[in-house]
Scaffold this motif. Structure first.
Motif, PDB file in Angstrom:
ATOM      1  N   ILE A   9      33.457  53.568  26.020  1.00  9.80           N
ATOM      2  CA  ILE A   9      32.248  54.351  26.288  1.00  9.80           C
ATOM      3  C   ILE A   9      31.913  55.140  25.034  1.00  9.80           C
ATOM      4  O   ILE A   9      32.797  55.743  24.415  1.00  9.80           O
ATOM      5  N   ALA A  10      30.648  55.152  24.664  1.00 12.85           N
ATOM      6  CA  ALA A  10      30.228  55.891  23.472  1.00 12.85           C
ATOM      7  C   ALA A  10      28.886  56.568  23.716  1.00 12.85           C
ATOM      8  O   ALA A  10      27.963  55.960  24.272  1.00 12.85           O
ATOM      9  N   ASN A  11      28.808  57.840  23.322  1.00 14.26           N
ATOM     10  CA  ASN A  11      27.551  58.593  23.327  1.00 14.26           C
ATOM     11  C   ASN A  11      26.984  58.767  24.734  1.00 14.26           C
ATOM     12  O   ASN A  11      25.774  58.604  24.945  1.00 14.26           O
ATOM     13  N   LEU A  12      27.836  59.122  25.689  1.00 13.49           N
ATOM     14  CA  LEU A  12      27.413  59.269  27.083  1.00 13.49           C
ATOM     15  C   LEU A  12      27.655  60.689  27.572  1.00 13.49           C
ATOM     16  O   LEU A  12      28.685  61.288  27.246  1.00 13.49           O
ATOM     17  N   LEU A  13      26.745  61.219  28.356  1.00 13.89           N
ATOM     18  CA  LEU A  13      26.859  62.483  29.089  1.00 13.89           C
ATOM     19  C   LEU A  13      26.718  63.694  28.170  1.00 13.89           C
ATOM     20  O   LEU A  13      27.521  63.903  27.267  1.00 13.89           O
ATOM     21  N   ASN A  14      25.712  64.481  28.442  1.00 19.61           N
ATOM     22  CA  ASN A  14      25.442  65.678  27.650  1.00 19.61           C
ATOM     23  C   ASN A  14      26.497  66.751  27.918  1.00 19.61           C
ATOM     24  O   ASN A  14      26.777  67.105  29.059  1.00 19.61           O
ATOM     25  N   LYS A  15      27.086  67.249  26.868  1.00 19.82           N
ATOM     26  CA  LYS A  15      28.112  68.283  26.980  1.00 19.82           C
ATOM     27  C   LYS A  15      27.558  69.553  27.617  1.00 19.82           C
ATOM     28  O   LYS A  15      28.282  70.309  28.272  1.00 19.82           O
ATOM     29  N   HIS A  16      26.270  69.796  27.460  1.00 24.77           N
ATOM     30  CA  HIS A  16      25.651  71.019  27.969  1.00 24.77           C
ATOM     31  C   HIS A  16      25.120  70.856  29.391  1.00 24.77           C
ATOM     32  O   HIS A  16      24.576  71.805  29.962  1.00 24.77           O
ATOM     33  N   GLY A  17      25.199  69.664  29.931  1.00 24.11           N
ATOM     34  CA  GLY A  17      24.867  69.464  31.339  1.00 24.11           C
ATOM     35  C   GLY A  17      23.406  69.221  31.636  1.00 24.11           C
ATOM     36  O   GLY A  17      23.086  68.575  32.622  1.00 24.11           O
ATOM     37  N   ASP A  18      22.498  69.713  30.842  1.00 19.53           N
ATOM     38  CA  ASP A  18      21.072  69.579  31.102  1.00 19.53           C
ATOM     39  C   ASP A  18      20.441  68.781  29.977  1.00 19.53           C
ATOM     40  O   ASP A  18      20.614  69.105  28.806  1.00 19.53           O
ATOM     41  N   ILE A  19      19.684  67.748  30.347  1.00 14.71           N
ATOM     42  CA  ILE A  19      19.085  66.907  29.319  1.00 14.71           C
ATOM     43  C   ILE A  19      18.101  67.683  28.460  1.00 14.71           C
ATOM     44  O   ILE A  19      17.782  67.313  27.336  1.00 14.71           O
ATOM     45  N   ALA A  20      17.567  68.810  28.997  1.00 13.77           N
ATOM     46  CA  ALA A  20      16.642  69.622  28.219  1.00 13.77           C
ATOM     47  C   ALA A  20      17.364  70.502  27.203  1.00 13.77           C
ATOM     48  O   ALA A  20      16.753  71.031  26.289  1.00 13.77           O
ATOM     49  N   SER A  21      18.654  70.676  27.359  1.00 13.20           N
ATOM     50  CA  SER A  21      19.430  71.465  26.416  1.00 13.20           C
ATOM     51  C   SER A  21      19.634  70.665  25.138  1.00 13.20           C
ATOM     52  O   SER A  21      19.408  69.455  25.107  1.00 13.20           O
ATOM     53  N   PRO A  22      20.088  71.299  24.067  1.00 13.59           N
ATOM     54  CA  PRO A  22      20.442  70.523  22.866  1.00 13.59           C
ATOM     55  C   PRO A  22      21.461  69.454  23.233  1.00 13.59           C
ATOM     56  O   PRO A  22      22.546  69.770  23.725  1.00 13.59           O
ATOM     57  N   TRP A  23      21.104  68.172  23.009  1.00  9.12           N
ATOM     58  CA  TRP A  23      21.929  67.071  23.511  1.00  9.12           C
ATOM     59  C   TRP A  23      23.104  66.825  22.580  1.00  9.12           C
ATOM     60  O   TRP A  23      22.945  66.569  21.386  1.00  9.12           O
ATOM     61  N   GLU A  24      24.309  66.899  23.162  1.00 11.95           N
ATOM     62  CA  GLU A  24      25.538  66.624  22.424  1.00 11.95           C
ATOM     63  C   GLU A  24      26.469  65.845  23.341  1.00 11.95           C
ATOM     64  O   GLU A  24      26.762  66.280  24.452  1.00 11.95           O
ATOM     65  N   ALA A  25      26.920  64.693  22.897  1.00 16.87           N
ATOM     66  CA  ALA A  25      27.687  63.793  23.762  1.00 16.87           C
ATOM     67  C   ALA A  25      29.043  64.375  24.123  1.00 16.87           C
ATOM     68  O   ALA A  25      29.798  64.806  23.249  1.00 16.87           O
ATOM     69  N   LYS A  26      29.335  64.388  25.411  1.00 14.65           N
ATOM     70  CA  LYS A  26      30.678  64.764  25.857  1.00 14.65           C
ATOM     71  C   LYS A  26      31.646  63.617  25.603  1.00 14.65           C
ATOM     72  O   LYS A  26      32.787  63.830  25.183  1.00 14.65           O
ATOM     73  N   MET A  27      31.200  62.392  25.875  1.00  9.96           N
ATOM     74  CA  MET A  27      32.010  61.207  25.586  1.00  9.96           C
ATOM     75  C   MET A  27      31.489  60.584  24.297  1.00  9.96           C
ATOM     76  O   MET A  27      30.743  59.602  24.312  1.00  9.96           O
ATOM     77  N   ARG A  28      31.850  61.176  23.159  1.00 10.77           N
ATOM     78  CA  ARG A  28      31.405  60.668  21.863  1.00 10.77           C
ATOM     79  C   ARG A  28      31.918  59.255  21.641  1.00 10.77           C
ATOM     80  O   ARG A  28      31.178  58.354  21.291  1.00 10.77           O
ATOM     81  N   HIS A  29      33.195  59.064  21.843  1.00 11.13           N
ATOM     82  CA  HIS A  29      33.770  57.717  21.853  1.00 11.13           C
ATOM     83  C   HIS A  29      35.062  57.776  22.651  1.00 11.13           C
ATOM     84  O   HIS A  29      35.959  58.563  22.348  1.00 11.13           O
ATOM     85  N   LEU A  30      35.108  56.978  23.708  1.00  5.59           N
ATOM     86  CA  LEU A  30      36.259  56.964  24.611  1.00  5.59           C
ATOM     87  C   LEU A  30      36.719  55.528  24.791  1.00  5.59           C
ATOM     88  O   LEU A  30      35.940  54.660  25.201  1.00  5.59           O
ATOM     89  N   LEU A  31      37.978  55.267  24.469  1.00  2.79           N
ATOM     90  CA  LEU A  31      38.567  53.932  24.647  1.00  2.79           C
ATOM     91  C   LEU A  31      39.747  54.062  25.598  1.00  2.79           C
ATOM     92  O   LEU A  31      40.741  54.734  25.293  1.00  2.79           O
ATOM     93  N   ILE A  32      39.632  53.427  26.752  1.00  2.04           N
ATOM     94  CA  ILE A  32      40.681  53.466  27.778  1.00  2.04           C
ATOM     95  C   ILE A  32      41.383  52.118  27.787  1.00  2.04           C
ATOM     96  O   ILE A  32      40.788  51.105  28.157  1.00  2.04           O
ATOM     97  N   ASP A  33      42.624  52.114  27.372  1.00  3.37           N
ATOM     98  CA  ASP A  33      43.400  50.880  27.282  1.00  3.37           C
ATOM     99  C   ASP A  33      44.271  50.753  28.530  1.00  3.37           C
ATOM    100  O   ASP A  33      45.317  51.390  28.649  1.00  3.37           O
ATOM    101  N   LEU A  34      43.819  49.935  29.471  1.00  3.00           N
ATOM    102  CA  LEU A  34      44.546  49.756  30.732  1.00  3.00           C
ATOM    103  C   LEU A  34      45.598  48.661  30.642  1.00  3.00           C
ATOM    104  O   LEU A  34      46.434  48.539  31.530  1.00  3.00           O
ATOM    105  N   ARG A  35      45.536  47.833  29.609  1.00  3.27           N
ATOM    106  CA  ARG A  35      46.466  46.719  29.413  1.00  3.27           C
ATOM    107  C   ARG A  35      46.486  45.746  30.598  1.00  3.27           C
ATOM    108  O   ARG A  35      47.471  45.071  30.849  1.00  3.27           O
ATOM    109  N   GLY A  36      45.415  45.760  31.382  1.00  2.00           N
ATOM    110  CA  GLY A  36      45.353  44.870  32.533  1.00  2.00           C
ATOM    111  C   GLY A  36      46.211  45.318  33.695  1.00  2.00           C
ATOM    112  O   GLY A  36      46.424  44.557  34.636  1.00  2.00           O
ATOM    113  N   GLN A  37      46.685  46.560  33.648  1.00  2.66           N
ATOM    114  CA  GLN A  37      47.590  47.062  34.675  1.00  2.66           C
ATOM    115  C   GLN A  37      46.830  47.789  35.782  1.00  2.66           C
ATOM    116  O   GLN A  37      45.707  48.279  35.573  1.00  2.66           O
ATOM    117  N   SER A  38      47.437  47.893  36.963  1.00  2.00           N
ATOM    118  CA  SER A  38      46.938  48.785  38.001  1.00  2.00           C
ATOM    119  C   SER A  38      47.154  50.212  37.504  1.00  2.00           C
ATOM    120  O   SER A  38      48.283  50.599  37.216  1.00  2.00           O
TER     121      SER A  38
END
Length: 289
Positions: A9-38
């Motif tokens: 996931i990259a560049n998702l969800l405004n850290k400030h909560g409101d789209i009208a606020s200065p937009w800053e990504a909370k999830m700037r870059h998130l890599l979740i490595d599940l390795r195919g596991q439960s």
């Protein structure tokens, strides 16, 4: 059988909560490595677990309602007059060889599942023409969305550079929903995607939604079932129907699920006795001796 190997996931969800606020990504870059596991993903409150679930399920199912919610949380095309990179969401599936399953989670914990990989992704802005969906055989790293700068910082590729990488790798763009679902259906069935989407739109297992649902049921005078929204979409359909005495089709071997404040209805015999006693009391009050 296919499993989810990695989520990006990259560049998702405004850290400030409101789209009208200065937009800053909370999830700037998130890599979740599940390795195919439960796996179980633990995040702090407010980080975006519900947003991530809605985005992933919405992307794979192409559910319009979930995608509308997700798009509101994508990056705008410009912030303070400067162009921004797209919001990216991608899933890397791994197709297992044969019918290998995780029979013993403790025995295989941490081991990477072998198999061929396939990537399904989407990108776009909260404004503009809409979201674009694509897929290709390979790994996330074959068409990267980010790079490391000379000073060691993580930066997202400009949109033009990302499109060049897509063309170089021969990425397939899904122009319509049917084509997309046919490609995704190789890894996860349409029925499962539809169930996941319906479950998520009802609030999933989100605690506030669960509490609101129970409060509404109490106001309506209906006995609630605490597990109604806390399991899979069809998790309660296996319970047998019950007769007027609250017994199951197999004569009560399965206990009845009920709200903790809901009292069981009296048996028909006891109800008739109470009704007869009330009638006798009424007659005695109208015709005193």
């Amino acid at each position: 059988m296919s499993v989810i190997h990695r989520i990006e996931i990259a560049n998702l969800l405004n850290k400030h909560g409101d789209i009208a606020s200065p937009w800053e990504a909370k999830m700037r870059h998130l890599l979740i490595d599940l390795r195919g596991q439960s796996s179980a993903i633990s995040m702090e409150n407010g980080f975006g677990k519900t947003t991530m679930a809605e985005a992933l399920i919405g992307m794979l199912s192409r559910d319009r309602q979930l995608l509308t919610r997700t798009r509101r949380k994508c990056s705008p095309s410009k912030v303070a007059g400067e162009a921004r990179s797209w919001t990216h969401l991608r899933v890397e599936f791994r197709a297992q060889q044969g019918s290998t399953q995780q029979d013993d989670m403790l025995a295989v914990a941490g081991e990477e599942v072998a198999g061929e990989t396939f990537v399904f992704g989407m990108y776009g802005y909260s404004d503009g023409s809409g979201l674009v969906f694509y897929h290709y055989p390979g790994q996330l790293s074959d068409v990267p969305v980010h790079h490391i700068t000379r000073d060691g910082k993580l930066a997202l590729y400009a949109n033009a550079d990302f499109q060049s990488l897509m063309r170089a790798h021969g990425v397939t763009r899904a122009t319509n929903r049917e084509e997309w679902l046919e490609a995704v259906g190789v890894h996860i069935s349409r029925r499962e995607l539809a169930q996941l989407a319906a479950f998520q739109k009802e609030g999933g297992a989100d605690k506030p939604d669960l509490q609101r649902d129970q409060a509404a049921r109490r106001r309506e005078g209906r006995p609630g079932i605490l597990l109604r929204s806390a399991g899979a979409a069809d998790s309660l359909r296996c319970y047998p129907r019950r007769d007027r005495r609250g017994r199951g089709a197999d004569r009560g071997r399965h206990p009845q699920l009920r709200h903790p404040h809901h009292r069981a209805a009296p048996s028909p015999g006891r109800s008739r006795e109470r009704s007869a006693a009330r009638r006798r009391q009424g007659r005695a009050a109208r015709h005193p001796q």
